[in-house]
Scaffold this motif. Structure first.
Motif, PDB file in Angstrom:
ATOM      1  N   LEU A   1       5.260  14.824  15.449  1.00  0.00           N
ATOM      2  CA  LEU A   1       4.803  13.464  15.747  1.00  0.00           C
ATOM      3  C   LEU A   1       4.888  12.566  14.512  1.00  0.00           C
ATOM      4  O   LEU A   1       5.224  11.380  14.602  1.00  0.00           O
ATOM      5  N   ALA A   2       4.560  13.152  13.363  1.00  0.00           N
ATOM      6  CA  ALA A   2       4.636  12.385  12.115  1.00  0.00           C
ATOM      7  C   ALA A   2       6.088  12.024  11.795  1.00  0.00           C
ATOM      8  O   ALA A   2       6.372  10.911  11.333  1.00  0.00           O
TER       9      ALA A   2
ATOM     10  N   VAL B   1       0.837  -1.195   0.000  1.00  0.00           N
ATOM     11  CA  VAL B   1       0.000   0.000   0.000  1.00  0.00           C
ATOM     12  C   VAL B   1       0.875   1.249   0.000  1.00  0.00           C
ATOM     13  O   VAL B   1       1.808   1.367   0.803  1.00  0.00           O
ATOM     14  N   THR B   2       0.570   2.168  -0.912  1.00  0.00           N
ATOM     15  CA  THR B   2       1.234   3.475  -0.870  1.00  0.00           C
ATOM     16  C   THR B   2       0.171   4.563  -0.974  1.00  0.00           C
ATOM     17  O   THR B   2      -0.749   4.467  -1.774  1.00  0.00           O
ATOM     18  N   ILE B   3       0.320   5.564  -0.120  1.00  0.00           N
ATOM     19  CA  ILE B   3      -0.713   6.603   0.005  1.00  0.00           C
ATOM     20  C   ILE B   3      -0.084   7.960  -0.307  1.00  0.00           C
ATOM     21  O   ILE B   3       0.903   8.351   0.332  1.00  0.00           O
ATOM     22  N   HIS B   4      -0.666   8.675  -1.275  1.00  0.00           N
ATOM     23  CA  HIS B   4      -0.269  10.073  -1.477  1.00  0.00           C
ATOM     24  C   HIS B   4      -0.773  10.841  -0.257  1.00  0.00           C
ATOM     25  O   HIS B   4      -1.985  10.902  -0.030  1.00  0.00           O
ATOM     26  N   ALA B   5       0.138  11.398   0.506  1.00  0.00           N
ATOM     27  CA  ALA B   5      -0.282  12.112   1.723  1.00  0.00           C
ATOM     28  C   ALA B   5       0.752  13.173   2.060  1.00  0.00           C
ATOM     29  O   ALA B   5       1.940  13.014   1.754  1.00  0.00           O
ATOM     30  N   GLY B   6       0.298  14.243   2.709  1.00  0.00           N
ATOM     31  CA  GLY B   6       1.238  15.293   3.093  1.00  0.00           C
ATOM     32  C   GLY B   6       1.852  15.957   1.882  1.00  0.00           C
ATOM     33  O   GLY B   6       3.011  16.360   1.902  1.00  0.00           O
ATOM     34  N   GLU B   7       1.062  16.047   0.805  1.00  0.00           N
ATOM     35  CA  GLU B   7       1.531  16.717  -0.408  1.00  0.00           C
ATOM     36  C   GLU B   7       0.900  18.115  -0.424  1.00  0.00           C
ATOM     37  O   GLU B   7       1.579  19.113  -0.309  1.00  0.00           O
ATOM     38  N   TRP B   8      -0.423  18.154  -0.497  1.00  0.00           N
ATOM     39  CA  TRP B   8      -1.107  19.443  -0.507  1.00  0.00           C
ATOM     40  C   TRP B   8      -1.689  19.794   0.862  1.00  0.00           C
ATOM     41  O   TRP B   8      -2.129  20.902   1.083  1.00  0.00           O
ATOM     42  N   VAL B   9      -1.735  18.812   1.782  1.00  0.00           N
ATOM     43  CA  VAL B   9      -2.153  19.132   3.156  1.00  0.00           C
ATOM     44  C   VAL B   9      -1.061  18.674   4.124  1.00  0.00           C
ATOM     45  O   VAL B   9      -0.113  18.007   3.731  1.00  0.00           O
ATOM     46  N   GLY B  10      -1.237  19.021   5.413  1.00  0.00           N
ATOM     47  CA  GLY B  10      -0.143  18.903   6.377  1.00  0.00           C
ATOM     48  C   GLY B  10       0.260  17.491   6.788  1.00  0.00           C
ATOM     49  O   GLY B  10      -0.293  16.489   6.328  1.00  0.00           O
ATOM     50  N   GLY B  11       1.240  17.447   7.698  1.00  0.00           N
ATOM     51  CA  GLY B  11       1.859  16.202   8.126  1.00  0.00           C
ATOM     52  C   GLY B  11       0.920  15.242   8.838  1.00  0.00           C
ATOM     53  O   GLY B  11       1.184  14.034   8.913  1.00  0.00           O
TER      54      GLY B  11
END
Ligand SMILES: [Zn+2]
Length: 344
Positions: free
Chosen positions: A239-240, A203-213
């Motif tokens: 924390l992230a 599983v790979t998730i696009h995250a923390g690109e346009w919104v925060g950590g």
């Protein structure tokens, strides 16, 4: 803004690994013009005119919407199984020509199926067959990742997830979540991703690109992410950072993409330097070489131009990418051995 520095020969020659490259963002302008002409699409068949519709231009607004709008135009090209196969083959060939030795191609079955109303399971078969054959011809390692978009809803995601599980171990190694992170939070998709993970997919998730950590933390804790797509805003959330370090979570960083989609103001301000200094597992990738008019060598050249790091750091990043690949540990060891022999 310099986005295409001269690529030093020693970077072009490095054997590389790309873990984050979307098929739909990897198309050749020349091929698209030919398809527009041959299929009589309601689009210019002149490369120069087509360019502004399918490639991000220096004057385009640097926003998520402007970036995602290119994908809407690109959807018009997938009109036959032959075209889908051809575009897949060319994406693999272009990576191989840049000395990419192991490649993971992310593709959206829904996008490729849309114009021709093709059954998604068949689209997945076409992409897998074409990609695997091309990779064998080019003698490179390859896995595919089926992608779903947040903004396309949970029902579609469930269907793609079912098809992905059915194709697991036939070259398809994972499921990814992408799309509009600003207006469509990932929470609804947790169950889908937990289920595919149970079935053995990565599983790979696009995250923390346009919104925060915070989104990075959720991807790790709630989705069981094996990797984070982009994740560059992790640095805003201590924390992230701690969690990502604990889990040795790989980040799929894509410099040109972040610049052209407005995630960062300039490459000199890209958080990749802080991410590496914080001890995070950082890999460098292309995201959408067609839309961004880039290559993995170009991304590494940009990295060197806009940081104080050396080519030795790049070699380490390539090996980090090997460890993060969605392949068995015996295959990782083999790939690592081959690359180390050439890199050092
Ligand atoms: Zn992406």
């Amino acid at each position: 803004m310099q986005t295409r520095p001269a690529i030093p020969l020693n970077i072009a020659a490095l054997p590389k690994v790309d873990l984050h490259r979307h098929l739909e963002g990897s198309l050749r302008l020349k091929t698209l013009a030919e398809i527009a002409r041959n299929e009589g699409l309601d689009l210019p068949s002149d490369e120069d005119q087509l360019q502004s519709l399918v490639q991000l231009q220096i004057n385009d607004p640097r926003t998520a919407d402007a970036f995602l709008a290119k994908f809407q135009v690109l959807r018009m090209f997938y009109c036959s199984p032959q075209i889908i196969r051809r575009l897949t083959v060319e994406a693999v060939e272009d990576a191989a020509a840049d000395n990419v030795r192991y490649l993971e191609i992310n593709f959206s079955p829904a996008a490729l199926a849309s114009v021709g109303h093709f059954p998604m399971a068949e689209v997945v078969d076409w992409v897998l067959e074409a990609a695997i054959e091309a990779a064998e011809r080019q003698d490179i390692g390859l896995r595919l990742i089926a992608g779903v978009n947040r903004h396309e809803g949970i029902d579609l995601a469930e269907e793609v997830a079912r098809i992905a599980v059915d194709h697991f171990d036939r070259g398809l190694a994972g499921l990814s979540l992408a799309g509009n992170e600003i207006d469509f939070p990932a929470d609804d998709f947790e169950g889908v991703f937990r289920a595919v993970k149970q079935a053995g997919l990565h599983v790979t998730i696009h995250a923390g690109e346009w919104v925060g950590g915070n989104a990075v933390r959720k991807a790790i804790e709630n989705f069981g992410a094996d990797r984070i797509g982009h994740g560059v805003r992790v640095m805003e959330d201590p924390l992230a950072i701690t969690l990502a370090k604990e889990k040795r979570m790989p980040f799929e960083v894509c410099l040109s993409s972040n610049l052209m989609s407005g995630v960062i103001e300039s490459l000199d301000e890209h958080p990749i330097t802080q991410m590496m200094a914080a001890g995070l597992q950082v890999t460098l990738n292309t995201d959408d070489p067609g839309i961004l008019n880039t290559s993995l060598s170009n991304e590494y050249a940009l990295f060197l131009t806009h940081s104080d790091f050396s080519i030795e750091t790049i070699k380490g990043m390539i090996l980090t990418a090997v460890q993060a690949a969605f392949i068995k540990s015996s295959e990782k060891k083999q790939l690592e051995r081959e690359l180390i022999e050439e890199l050092f």
